[in-house]
Design a protein around this motif. Structure first.
Motif: not given
Length: 123
Positions: A50-60
């Motif tokens: 969940x952390x990875x998905x959130x970080x990726x979404x916010x960064x993109x």
């Protein structure tokens, strides 16, 4: 088993740094034992899915193209300073967007750098 039901201890081992001293903890002698802040456990460094998905979404959302080539295909949120090297896992200033090719190249170079660093500090 020895009399009284006790299992004997294993024979003492030598330091894995090959200094000849007896190992006291973690396969190393007192001189070569890792400090508390060195080589944190991989379990301490892992982000949840969940952390990875959130970080990726916010960064993109912040940066929608590869910082190196401008591609908008197979994008990855990359930690500029890797978490294993002490980089902040959730700090937007420590993130960049890379395409999969550039992410793989950077990761490979970082692994090679760490391997060289480990070899140079042995002894």
């Amino acid at each position: 088993m020895e009399a009284g039901g006790h299992v004997p201890y294993a024979a003492p081992s030598r330091c894995t740094r090959r200094c000849g001293r007896l190992a006291t903890e973690g396969g190393r002698c007192d001189e070569h034992r890792r400090k508390a802040w060195e080589n944190r456990s991989a379990n301490d460094l892992k982000l949840t899915g969940a952390d990875r998905r959130r970080i990726r979404k916010e960064q993109l959302q912040r940066e929608s193209r590869c910082r190196l080539c401008g591609s908008d295909v197979d994008l990855q949120a990359d930690h500029i300073i890797e978490i294993a090297d002490g980089g902040a896992p959730f700090d937007a200033d420590n993130l960049q967007t890379l395409c999969q090719t550039h992410h793989d190249e950077k990761s490979k170079a970082e692994r090679a750098r760490r391997a060289i660093q480990r070899r140079s500090t042995r002894g």
